[in-house]
Motif scaffolding. Structure first.
Motif, short mmCIF file in Angstrom:
data_model
loop_
_atom_site.label_atom_id
_atom_site.label_comp_id
_atom_site.label_asym_id
_atom_site.label_seq_id
_atom_site.Cartn_x
_atom_site.Cartn_y
_atom_site.Cartn_z
N LEU A 54 18.26 -48.04 22.66
CA LEU A 54 18.20 -48.21 21.45
C LEU A 54 17.73 -47.06 20.77
O LEU A 54 17.65 -46.27 19.73
CB LEU A 54 17.32 -49.37 20.64
CG LEU A 54 18.29 -50.61 20.65
CD1 LEU A 54 17.17 -51.95 20.62
CD2 LEU A 54 19.65 -50.50 19.81
N LEU A 55 16.82 -46.55 21.92
CA LEU A 55 15.90 -45.06 21.67
C LEU A 55 16.92 -43.89 22.05
O LEU A 55 16.73 -42.87 21.11
CB LEU A 55 14.82 -45.57 21.96
CG LEU A 55 13.63 -46.58 21.42
CD1 LEU A 55 12.51 -46.31 22.41
CD2 LEU A 55 12.95 -46.32 19.96
N VAL A 56 16.90 -43.85 23.27
CA VAL A 56 17.81 -42.76 24.39
C VAL A 56 18.59 -42.92 24.78
O VAL A 56 19.30 -44.84 25.32
CB VAL A 56 17.05 -42.16 24.67
CG1 VAL A 56 15.88 -41.07 24.45
CG2 VAL A 56 16.05 -43.36 25.29
N PHE A 57 20.13 -41.90 24.75
CA PHE A 57 21.30 -42.33 25.17
C PHE A 57 21.68 -43.84 26.36
O PHE A 57 22.93 -44.08 26.56
CB PHE A 57 20.83 -42.36 27.12
CG PHE A 57 19.87 -41.17 27.77
CD1 PHE A 57 20.56 -39.82 27.74
CD2 PHE A 57 18.70 -41.67 28.47
CE1 PHE A 57 19.87 -38.72 27.73
CE2 PHE A 57 17.92 -39.92 28.75
CZ PHE A 57 18.43 -38.53 28.72
N ASN A 58 21.75 -44.16 23.99
CA ASN A 58 22.18 -45.41 23.38
C ASN A 58 24.32 -45.38 24.23
O ASN A 58 24.72 -46.40 24.71
CB ASN A 58 22.58 -45.46 22.65
CG ASN A 58 23.02 -44.50 21.13
OD1 ASN A 58 22.85 -43.23 21.40
ND2 ASN A 58 22.43 -44.68 20.14
N LEU A 59 24.94 -43.93 24.41
CA LEU A 59 26.21 -43.51 24.77
C LEU A 59 26.35 -44.31 26.57
O LEU A 59 27.40 -45.06 26.69
CB LEU A 59 26.67 -42.35 24.40
CG LEU A 59 27.98 -42.02 25.08
CD1 LEU A 59 28.68 -42.94 23.84
CD2 LEU A 59 28.86 -40.57 24.95
N LEU A 60 25.08 -43.95 26.92
CA LEU A 60 25.36 -44.46 28.65
C LEU A 60 24.74 -45.41 28.81
O LEU A 60 25.32 -46.46 29.24
CB LEU A 60 24.04 -43.17 29.39
CG LEU A 60 24.45 -43.85 30.45
CD1 LEU A 60 26.09 -43.23 31.79
CD2 LEU A 60 23.39 -42.63 32.14
N LEU A 61 23.15 -45.80 28.06
CA LEU A 61 22.79 -46.76 28.06
C LEU A 61 23.48 -48.01 27.70
O LEU A 61 23.12 -49.54 28.28
CB LEU A 61 21.39 -47.83 28.44
CG LEU A 61 20.61 -45.95 28.79
CD1 LEU A 61 19.02 -46.26 28.25
CD2 LEU A 61 20.65 -47.09 29.64
N GLY A 62 24.42 -48.63 26.40
CA GLY A 62 24.83 -49.26 25.79
C GLY A 62 26.22 -50.26 27.16
O GLY A 62 26.19 -51.06 26.95
N PRO A 63 26.75 -49.55 27.24
CA PRO A 63 27.59 -50.34 27.95
C PRO A 63 27.02 -50.77 29.25
O PRO A 63 27.61 -51.61 29.87
CB PRO A 63 29.24 -48.87 27.90
CG PRO A 63 28.69 -48.25 27.23
CD PRO A 63 26.89 -48.03 26.83
N ASP A 93 23.74 -51.13 20.43
CA ASP A 93 23.15 -49.73 21.45
C ASP A 93 24.67 -48.72 20.40
O ASP A 93 24.68 -47.63 19.57
CB ASP A 93 23.51 -49.24 22.54
CG ASP A 93 22.01 -49.83 22.90
OD1 ASP A 93 21.00 -49.93 22.53
OD2 ASP A 93 21.90 -50.27 24.57
N LEU A 94 26.00 -49.85 20.72
CA LEU A 94 27.20 -48.70 20.64
C LEU A 94 27.02 -48.96 18.46
O LEU A 94 27.44 -48.49 18.40
CB LEU A 94 28.80 -49.57 20.99
CG LEU A 94 28.48 -49.34 22.59
CD1 LEU A 94 29.02 -50.91 23.17
CD2 LEU A 94 27.69 -48.51 23.42
N ILE A 95 26.41 -50.21 18.06
CA ILE A 95 26.55 -49.71 17.26
C ILE A 95 25.60 -49.61 15.88
O ILE A 95 26.11 -48.76 15.27
CB ILE A 95 26.26 -51.30 16.56
CG1 ILE A 95 27.34 -52.70 16.87
CG2 ILE A 95 26.05 -51.79 14.54
CD1 ILE A 95 26.88 -53.83 16.49
N VAL A 96 24.96 -48.63 16.41
CA VAL A 96 23.57 -48.12 16.07
C VAL A 96 24.17 -46.33 16.22
O VAL A 96 24.50 -45.72 15.45
CB VAL A 96 22.12 -47.61 17.10
CG1 VAL A 96 21.45 -46.57 16.69
CG2 VAL A 96 21.37 -49.15 16.06
N LEU A 97 25.52 -46.29 17.89
CA LEU A 97 25.80 -44.86 18.11
C LEU A 97 26.36 -44.59 17.30
O LEU A 97 26.94 -43.63 16.64
CB LEU A 97 26.72 -45.15 19.44
CG LEU A 97 26.79 -44.07 19.62
CD1 LEU A 97 26.11 -42.62 20.26
CD2 LEU A 97 27.97 -44.12 20.86
N ALA A 98 27.87 -46.10 16.38
CA ALA A 98 28.62 -45.15 15.93
C ALA A 98 28.47 -44.94 14.07
O ALA A 98 29.43 -44.63 13.75
CB ALA A 98 29.69 -47.09 15.55
N SER A 99 27.27 -46.31 13.75
CA SER A 99 26.65 -46.05 12.38
C SER A 99 26.70 -44.17 12.35
O SER A 99 26.42 -43.55 11.26
CB SER A 99 25.42 -46.71 11.82
OG SER A 99 24.55 -46.67 13.33
#
Length: 113
Positions: A54-63, A93-99
């Motif tokens: 949620l704070l860092v690397f959400n593109l990597l850590l979310g999946p 994480d992925l929702i935060v990244l998309a928004s």
């Protein structure tokens, strides 16, 4: 130095008759315990990765959180709550990244704006 090594008898009844008792853990039980311990570790790791994502690397850590939580649940973890939290946080994480990507047209964000 001379050491005398006595060969093991492959027949368990003969070794029991000779007075040899062998204490070996049940292989199926040991494997199941290790698999369950791995699944519990995956559940905790998915929760930590989802929370950190949620704070860092959400593109990597979310999946990664999603995959680990799914594996933990399919392997029958005792920590189902953490696995479900890992799933929810990985999706968040992925929702935060998309928004953020939709709002700023970038794939990074900071707390200071």
């Amino acid at each position: 130095m001379n050491t005398l090594v006595r060969p093991r008898n492959s027949n368990p009844q003969a070794s029991a008759a000779a007075g040899e008792t062998e204490q070996q853990p049940d292989a199926a039980r040991t494997g199941a315990t290790a698999r369950l311990r791995d699944a519990d570790g995956m559940a905790v790791a998915s929760f930590v990765m989802g929370l950190t994502g949620l704070l860092v690397f959400n593109l990597l850590l979310g999946p990664c959180a999603l995959v680990l939580a799914g594996l933990a649940l399919t392997r029958g973890t005792k920590r189902r709550g953490r696995a479900f939290l890992g799933l929810a946080l990985g999706a968040a994480d992925l929702i935060v990244l998309a928004s953020v990507a939709a709002a700023d047209q970038s794939f990074s964000w900071s707390l200071t704006g």
